[in-house]
Design a protein around this motif. Structure first.
Motif, PDB file in Angstrom:
ATOM      1  N   ASP A 269       0.827  -1.208   0.000  1.00 20.52           N
ATOM      2  CA  ASP A 269       0.000   0.000   0.000  1.00 20.52           C
ATOM      3  C   ASP A 269       0.863   1.260   0.000  1.00 20.52           C
ATOM      4  O   ASP A 269       0.588   2.218  -0.742  1.00 20.52           O
ATOM      5  CB  ASP A 269      -0.921   0.021   1.222  1.00 20.52           C
ATOM      6  N   TYR A 270       1.886   1.260   0.846  1.00 22.38           N
ATOM      7  CA  TYR A 270       2.740   2.448   0.950  1.00 22.38           C
ATOM      8  C   TYR A 270       3.505   2.675  -0.340  1.00 22.38           C
ATOM      9  O   TYR A 270       3.641   3.806  -0.823  1.00 22.38           O
ATOM     10  CB  TYR A 270       3.708   2.285   2.123  1.00 22.38           C
ATOM     11  N   LYS A 273       1.217   4.164  -2.890  1.00 18.74           N
ATOM     12  CA  LYS A 273       0.940   5.566  -2.572  1.00 18.74           C
ATOM     13  C   LYS A 273       2.104   6.451  -2.987  1.00 18.74           C
ATOM     14  O   LYS A 273       1.906   7.541  -3.567  1.00 18.74           O
ATOM     15  CB  LYS A 273       0.678   5.708  -1.076  1.00 18.74           C
ATOM     16  N   GLN A 274       3.326   6.004  -2.714  1.00 16.00           N
ATOM     17  CA  GLN A 274       4.504   6.780  -3.108  1.00 16.00           C
ATOM     18  C   GLN A 274       4.588   6.921  -4.627  1.00 16.00           C
ATOM     19  O   GLN A 274       4.921   7.990  -5.156  1.00 16.00           O
ATOM     20  CB  GLN A 274       5.769   6.124  -2.562  1.00 16.00           C
ATOM     21  N   GLN A 276       2.113   6.877  -6.745  1.00 15.89           N
ATOM     22  CA  GLN A 276       1.061   7.795  -7.202  1.00 15.89           C
ATOM     23  C   GLN A 276       1.411   9.243  -6.916  1.00 15.89           C
ATOM     24  O   GLN A 276       0.928  10.157  -7.600  1.00 15.89           O
ATOM     25  CB  GLN A 276      -0.267   7.427  -6.539  1.00 15.89           C
ATOM     26  N   GLN A 277       2.279   9.461  -5.923  1.00 14.58           N
ATOM     27  CA  GLN A 277       2.711  10.817  -5.589  1.00 14.58           C
ATOM     28  C   GLN A 277       3.949  11.245  -6.364  1.00 14.58           C
ATOM     29  O   GLN A 277       4.487  12.319  -6.127  1.00 14.58           O
ATOM     30  CB  GLN A 277       2.960  10.928  -4.081  1.00 14.58           C
TER      31      GLN A 277
END
Length: 380
Positions: A269-270, A273-274, A276-277
Motif C-alpha cells: 500500500d505504501y 501511494k509513493q 502515485q505521488q
C-alpha cells in the motif's frame, strides 16, 4: 432433465429472474395461451408471485420455494448472504477474523451466522449453498489440499460442514475465482464473454469467467497460475518448484521488493501511494512487476483468448501505472488474434465484501445439474 412446462417455467424464472408473461412464453417456446395456463396453475399453488397489476406485471418465483445461501471466506473476514431462490439477495452480513484464525474457527463462526440470518428472515428451507474458500479445495469432495496457505484449513471439510448444518446441496469454489465473477457482473473492462481475473495477494490465482460461468477445472484446481514457473533457476517455492510466479508478484514478494527501496517498514500500500505521488523509483518497480505479470499473461492469453483481463489485489490500486506495462508486454509477446481487442483493467468491485457474497448466489442457479435439483426439490 426438466421436461414439463411447469418445471421449465420455474427453472426459467429461477435462472433469469422476474419476467413478463410474454417473455416467459418465448423462453419456453410455447404459445401465450399455454404459458398463461401454466402460470395460472403455479399461482394457484402459491409458487409464483406477481409484481404489479395486469398483464404487464412481472412474474417471479414465490419466497415459499426456499432460499439460497452464499458464504465467502477471505483472509480477514467471512461474508454471508441469504437470497431468494432466484438469487435476489435478502440479507448480507460479515464478521471479522484474525489472519491467524484456523479454518475450524472460521466454520464455527460462520455456520451460526448463517443460521441467525435465516431465523431473522423466517424463511423456509435452504435449497442450495455456495461456499467460497480462500485456499485450494477439491470442489467435488470439499477436501482441502496443498501446503502453505492451505494449512489454515488443514483437517477441515467446508463442504461437509455446511451440508450437515443446512441439509442442502453445497457447491464449492475458490474465493479468487468467485472474485472474477464479481468483476464480470460489475462489467469491469466492458462487457466480456471471456474474462480473466488475476488475484495478486499472498498467493496468485487466476479466475476465468466464460459466458458468465466460472471455469473450475475437473476438480477445482483451475487457475493456480501462481505456481507456474517463470524461472527454473529462481527461488524455491512452497510447492517445491523453483521460480514460481508468486515468488515475484505475490504480495509478500512485492513487499520485499518495496522494502529494498523504502526500508523495512514498506508495504504494498505504501509503495503504491509513493508511486502515485510521483516517486520514480516506486513507479519503475511497479513497471517491472507489470512486465513480470505481462510475460506470464501473454502465454495465458494465447491459451485462453480473453477479451478482458482484470488485475486485483492491493497492487491494483496503482491503476494505469500497473496496467500499462502489463498491457504493453502482453501485446509484445502474445499473438495478434488474442490481443487486438484485449482490455486490461484493474478491479473495481472486489473490495466490496457484500458484492462477493451476493455474486455467490448466482453459481447454484446457473449450474444445470444443481438447478434441476433445486427445482425438483422446490416442486416436490
Amino acid at each position: 432433465m426438466l421436461s414439463t412446462n411447469r418445471e421449465r417455467a420455474i427453472a426459467t424464472l429461477v435462472r433469469e429472474g422476474a419476467l413478463h408473461r410474454a417473455d416467459l412464453a418465448r423462453r419456453l417456446s410455447v404459445s401465450r395461451t399455454t404459458a398463461s395456463n401454466v402460470v395460472q396453475g403455479l399461482r394457484s399453488e402459491g409458487l409464483l408471485d406477481v409484481d404489479g397489476p395486469g398483464l404487464k406485471a412481472k412474474l417471479r418465483v414465490s419466497d415459499t420455494l426456499g432460499v439460497l445461501v452464499s458464504v465467502v471466506f477471505q483472509l480477514t473476514r467471512t461474508t454471508v448472504a441469504v437470497g431468494r431462490i432466484d438469487g435476489e439477495p435478502l440479507a448480507v452480513h460479515e464478521t471479522a477474523h484474525a489472519v491467524s484464525d484456523h479454518g475450524s474457527t472460521r466454520l464455527e463462526a460462520s455456520i451460526p451466522l448463517v443460521q441467525q440470518l435465516l431465523a431473522g428472515l423466517e424463511v423456509p428451507l435452504v435449497r442450495a449453498t455456495h461456499v467460497a474458500v480462500n485456499t485450494q479445495v477439491d470442489v467435488r469432495t470439499g477436501e482441502v489440499l496443498g501446503a502453505g496457505a492451505s494449512a489454515m484449513w488443514a483437517g477441515t471439510n467446508p463442504r461437509h460442514a455446511f451440508a450437515s448444518a443446512l441439509s442442502a446441496p453445497v457447491r464449492m469454489e475458490n474465493t479468487a475465482r468467485l472474485l472474477g465473477l464479481v468483476e464480470h457482473l460489475a462489467g469491469t473492462g466492458g462487457p466480456s464473454r471471456n474474462l480473466l481475473y488475476l488475484h495478486l495477494a499472498h498467493g496468485v490465482t487466476l479466475g476465468q469467467v466464460l459466458e458468465g460461468t466460472i471455469v473450475q477445472g475437473s476438480h477445482g484446481g483451475a487457475g493456480e497460475i501462481g505456481h507456474m514457473s517463470i524461472d527454473r533457476q529462481g527461488p524455491t517455492c512452497s510447492c517445491a518448484n523453483r521460480g514460481c510466479l508468486m515468488q515475484y508478484v505475490g504480495e509478500i514478494a512485492i513487499a520485499a521488493r518495496a522494502q529494498e527501496l523504502l526500508g523495512d517498514v514498506a508495504t504494498v500500500d505504501y509503495m503504491v501511494k509513493q508511486a502515485q505521488q510521483g516517486d520514480r523509483a516506486c513507479q519503475e518497480l511497479i513497471a517491472k512487476i507489470g512486465v513480470d505479470i505481462g510475460d506470464a499473461m501473454a502465454g495465458v492469453s494465447n491459451l485462453m483468448d480473453p477479451d478482458v483481463i482484470v488485475l486485483g489485489g492491493k497492487l491494483a490500486a496503482a491503476g494505469e501505472l500497473l496496467t500499462a506495462p502489463v498491457r504493453r508486454t502482453i501485446h509484445d509477446h502474445a499473438l495478434p488474434l488474442a490481443t487486438r481487442k484485449l482490455t486490461v483493467a484493474t478491479a473495481k468491485a472486489t473490495e466490496d465484501p457484500y458484492a462477493a457474497a451476493i455474486a455467490g448466489l448466482r453459481p447454484p442457479i446457473t449450474d444445470p445439474e444443481l438447478l434441476e435439483t433445486i427445482v425438483r426439490a422446490a416442486l416436490a
